[in-house]
Design an enzyme around this catalytic site. Structure first.
Site, PDB file in Angstrom:
ATOM      1  CG  ASP A   8     -11.290 -28.280 -12.744  1.00  0.00           C
ATOM      2  OD1 ASP A   8     -12.422 -28.545 -13.182  1.00  0.00           O
ATOM      3  OD2 ASP A   8     -10.299 -29.025 -12.899  1.00  0.00           O
ATOM      4  CG  MET A   9     -15.017 -30.025  -8.544  1.00  0.00           C
ATOM      5  SD  MET A   9     -16.711 -30.607  -8.289  1.00  0.00           S
ATOM      6  CE  MET A   9     -16.417 -32.161  -7.426  1.00  0.00           C
ATOM      7  N   GLY A  43     -17.194 -28.992 -14.807  1.00  0.00           N
ATOM      8  CA  GLY A  43     -18.023 -29.478 -15.900  1.00  0.00           C
ATOM      9  C   GLY A  43     -19.007 -30.531 -15.447  1.00  0.00           C
TER      10      GLY A  43
END
Length: 271
Positions: A8-9, A43
Site C-alpha cells: 500500500d502507499m 487506491g
C-alpha cells in the site's frame, strides 16, 4: 519463501508528509536483489502513482502496479492497462442519485482524470486531487455514462462528521450494489461489485505463478484488509487501527518510523 511484496502507499510506503523515506527505498531494493517482486497496491489513480514509482527507481523485473483499489492493473514498462474492472452506466446513475441526497461530493477516476460530475469541485475535493498531483475536471453525467472512457472507481468526499452520517445512511445499500469501503476519515470509496485490492492481487499472482503463501502484503487502512487476509503474510502498519492490526499476522512500526523497512528487514531479509 516470500516472492512478492504487495505494498500500500498512503499511510504505508509514504510517511505523513506524503514522502517515501530513503530507508524504505533501500529496503525495497535489497528485497528485489534477493529475488522478491514489489507490486504497489493503492487506491490512488495512475497520475498519483507514477511520480512515486519513478522515485523508487524499480527495475524492469518489477513490472506491475495495482491501482484504483484493485480496479486496474498496469504494466509499468509501457504503462499499458492489462486488467481492469469498470463501473457501469447503471452504477454511476445509482451513485449520482445518492450524492443528490447528501453533502458528500461524488468523484470518478478514469485513466487520466480526477472527475467531478455536474458540479464545481469542493475545496476538499480540490485538495484531495492535489495529493495525487492533479486538479479536478468537471464533466456531465451524460459524458460519464457515455462509455467513451473507462470509469474505474468512485469516491464520496466530505468532512468526517458528514461522512459519518453518509456511511450510516448509505453504506449498507451501496454494498449491495458495489464494493464500498471507508478508506479515510473524509473518503468513502465505491468500486465495481466484488472488486478489491485482493481480487486484483489474486489475478496478478496467478499471472506471475506466485502462490498466496508466497506473498507479503503491507497496509494500514480498511481498504487493505482483504489484501492482508489474502496474502500468506499480512503486515499491518503501526499507524493502523486496532481492527486492522487484529486481522494481521504481524504489526510493524508506523509509516513515520520506517515501518515498511522494518517489516522487510525482519520478515524477508532476516536482519
Amino acid at each position: 519463501m516470500i516472492k512478492l511484496i504487495a505494498l500500500d502507499m498512503d499511510g504505508t510506503l509514504l510517511n505523513s508528509q506524503k514522502e517515501i523515506p530513503q530507508t524504505h527505498i533501500q529496503a525495497i531494493h535489497q528485497a528485489i536483489k534477493n529475488g522478491v517482486k514489489l507490486v504497489l497496491c493503492t487506491g490512488r489513480p495512475l497520475v498519483g502513482v507514477k511520480p512515486y514509482y519513478e522515485q523508487l527507481g524499480l527495475s524492469g523485473e518489477n513490472e506491475y502496479v495495482i491501482i484504483n483499489n484493485g480496479c486496474s492493473t498496469y504494466q509499468t514498462k509501457d504503462w499499458n492497462l492489462v486488467a481492469w474492472k469498470e463501473l457501469s452506466a447503471e452504477d454511476m446513475l445509482y451513485l449520482d442519485r445518492i450524492t443528490k441526497q447528501t453533502p458528500a461530493q461524488l468523484t470518478l477516476f478514469d485513466e487520466e482524470r480526477y472527475l467531478v460530475v455536474d458540479e464545481k469541485p469542493s475545496d476538499l475535493v480540490t485538495y484531495d486531487a492535489s495529493l495525487v498531483f492533479t486538479t479536478p475536471t468537471e464533466i456531465s453525467l451524460e459524458e460519464a455514462i457515455s462509455g467513451k472512457n473507462i470509469m474505474f472507481q468512485a469516491m464520496f468526499l466530505a468532512q468526517p462528521d458528514e461522512l459519518d452520517t453518509f456511511e450510516k445512511q448509505f453504506a449498507s445499500q451501496i454494498c449491495q450494489h458495489l464494493s464500498g469501503v471507508r478508506s479515510q476519515p473524509v473518503i468513502y470509496e465505491a468500486m465495481p461489485k466484488g472488486t478489491t485490492k485482493a481480487t486484483a492481487l489474486k489475478e496478478l499472482a496467478q499471472r506471475l505463478d506466485i502462490k498466496p503463501q508466497e506473498i507479503m502484503a503491507i497496509g494500514d487502512a480498511n481498504n487493505d484488509i482483504e489484501m492482508l487476509e489474502f496474502a500468506g503474510l499480512g503486515v499491518a502498519m503501526g499507524n493502523s487501527s486496532d481492527y486492522v492490526k487484529k486481522l494481521a499476522d504481524y504489526v510493524t512500526d508506523s509509516n513515520d518510523e520506517n515501518g515498511v523497512a522494518t517489516a522487510i528487514e525482519k520478515l524477508i531479509l532476516n536482519n
